[in-house]
Design a protein around this motif. Structure first.
Motif, PDB file in Angstrom:
ATOM      1  N   GLY A   1       0.787  -1.231   0.000  1.00  0.00           N
ATOM      2  CA  GLY A   1       0.000   0.000   0.000  1.00  0.00           C
ATOM      3  C   GLY A   1       0.816   1.276   0.000  1.00  0.00           C
TER       4      GLY A   1
ATOM      5  N   PHE B   1       2.523   2.942  -2.320  1.00  0.00           N
ATOM      6  CA  PHE B   1       2.361   3.900  -3.421  1.00  0.00           C
ATOM      7  C   PHE B   1       1.153   4.803  -3.191  1.00  0.00           C
ATOM      8  CE2 PHE B   1       0.755   5.177  -7.607  1.00  0.00           C
ATOM      9  CZ  PHE B   1       1.888   5.792  -8.120  1.00  0.00           C
ATOM     10  N   LYS B   2       0.043   4.207  -2.766  1.00  0.00           N
ATOM     11  CA  LYS B   2      -1.172   4.995  -2.537  1.00  0.00           C
ATOM     12  C   LYS B   2      -0.931   6.047  -1.459  1.00  0.00           C
ATOM     13  CE  LYS B   2      -4.323   3.170  -0.018  1.00  0.00           C
ATOM     14  NZ  LYS B   2      -5.423   2.298   0.488  1.00  0.00           N
ATOM     15  N   HIS B   3      -0.300   5.661  -0.370  1.00  0.00           N
ATOM     16  CA  HIS B   3      -0.025   6.603   0.715  1.00  0.00           C
ATOM     17  C   HIS B   3       1.005   7.651   0.286  1.00  0.00           C
ATOM     18  CE1 HIS B   3      -2.327   4.646   3.904  1.00  0.00           C
ATOM     19  NE2 HIS B   3      -1.891   3.481   3.455  1.00  0.00           N
ATOM     20  N   TYR B   4       1.988   7.226  -0.493  1.00  0.00           N
ATOM     21  CA  TYR B   4       3.074   8.136  -0.861  1.00  0.00           C
ATOM     22  C   TYR B   4       2.554   9.301  -1.693  1.00  0.00           C
ATOM     23  CZ  TYR B   4       7.922   9.447  -1.657  1.00  0.00           C
ATOM     24  OH  TYR B   4       9.111  10.118  -1.656  1.00  0.00           O
ATOM     25  N   GLN B   5       1.723   9.017  -2.682  1.00  0.00           N
ATOM     26  CA  GLN B   5       1.194  10.080  -3.528  1.00  0.00           C
ATOM     27  C   GLN B   5       0.393  11.097  -2.711  1.00  0.00           C
ATOM     28  OE1 GLN B   5       1.904  10.476  -6.834  1.00  0.00           O
ATOM     29  NE2 GLN B   5       3.294   8.763  -6.503  1.00  0.00           N
ATOM     30  N   ALA B   6      -0.417  10.590  -1.800  1.00  0.00           N
ATOM     31  CA  ALA B   6      -1.233  11.482  -0.970  1.00  0.00           C
ATOM     32  C   ALA B   6      -0.360  12.321  -0.043  1.00  0.00           C
ATOM     33  CB  ALA B   6      -2.233  10.655  -0.157  1.00  0.00           C
TER      34      ALA B   6
END
Length: 234
Positions: A131, A133-138
């Motif tokens: 998970g 990538f999803k957290h990193y972008q945000a």
């Protein structure tokens, strides 16, 4: 003189008429190549030679009878056909040299450790977890929103500097590790496809730790045996 010239032209014409099949690929040979083209195009460099061997065996079933020397030339014709008939989009998208940096990408690089720590503290997700990538972008979006005007302007200036000149050595080292081999392979393939030129690359670069590394890149085996006409040993 006129008779001599006429005789020469007639002989040349008869020669072309006797060996048309050895000068071009048969329709069924081309069909066999087309069937394997997607697999050969998508294969890794280390896999291409094995796939080509299978392609040549299939195509030979439909080829005219030739001696061993002519067969080597015909195999080179197969490889030339495969290189020339890659989909244009695949050749275009295969590699992209350089990068147009944006302020967001600069922040992404400069505050990477801070972003990773925030994510781990807030969600428990660590680098390498599914998970991330999803957290990193945000999280990068949040960091961008927190920048004041001076910091944002500095990020814009840095993006322009990196785009027009080059990024810091640490980022160059990352690119060398991740994309260097692909850059060299693409360059070698294009030099062969466009110029009929073989390329052997010797490289030296510093990794992220500042260590000097050396390497060699030779993709010529995958390109063919060089037995085609026009590649003499002079």
């Amino acid at each position: 003189m006129a008779r001599t010239g006429h005789s020469t032209n007639a002989t040349s014409g008869r020669h072309r008429a006797r060996q048309p099949q050895s000068q071009k690929l048969m329709d069924k040979e081309i069909l066999g190549l087309k069937n394997y083209l997607p697999e050969w195009t998508a294969a890794k460099r280390s896999e291409k030679q094995g796939i080509f061997t299978a392609i040549a065996r299939v195509a030979r079933l439909f080829a005219p009878k030739v001696d061993q020397k002519q067969w080597k030339k015909r195999k080179q014709m197969y490889k030339t056909w495969l290189f020339n008939n890659k989909k244009k989009k695949e050749r275009k998208d295969m590699i992209k040299y350089g990068r147009k940096w944006t302020p967001r990408m600069v922040v992404y690089q400069q505050k990477c450790e801070e972003v990773l720590k925030r994510i781990e503290d807030e969600s428990g997700v660590k680098p390498g977890d599914p998970g991330m990538f999803k957290h990193y972008q945000a999280e990068v979006k949040r960091v961008m929103a927190e920048l004041d005007d001076d910091e944002l302007e500095k990020a814009k200036e840095t993006a322009e500097e990196w785009s027009n000149n080059c990024p810091p050595l640490g980022i160059q080292a990352q690119v060398a590790r991740k994309k260097g081999p692909a850059y060299m392979e693409h360059f070698s393939n294009e030099m062969w496809r466009q110029c009929g030129m073989r390329v052997f690359v010797m490289s030296a670069w510093k990794n992220e730790k500042g260590e000097v590394l050396f390497g060699m890149h030779d993709d010529n085996e995958a390109l063919g045996d060089g037995e085609d006409e026009g590649l003499g040993g002079h």
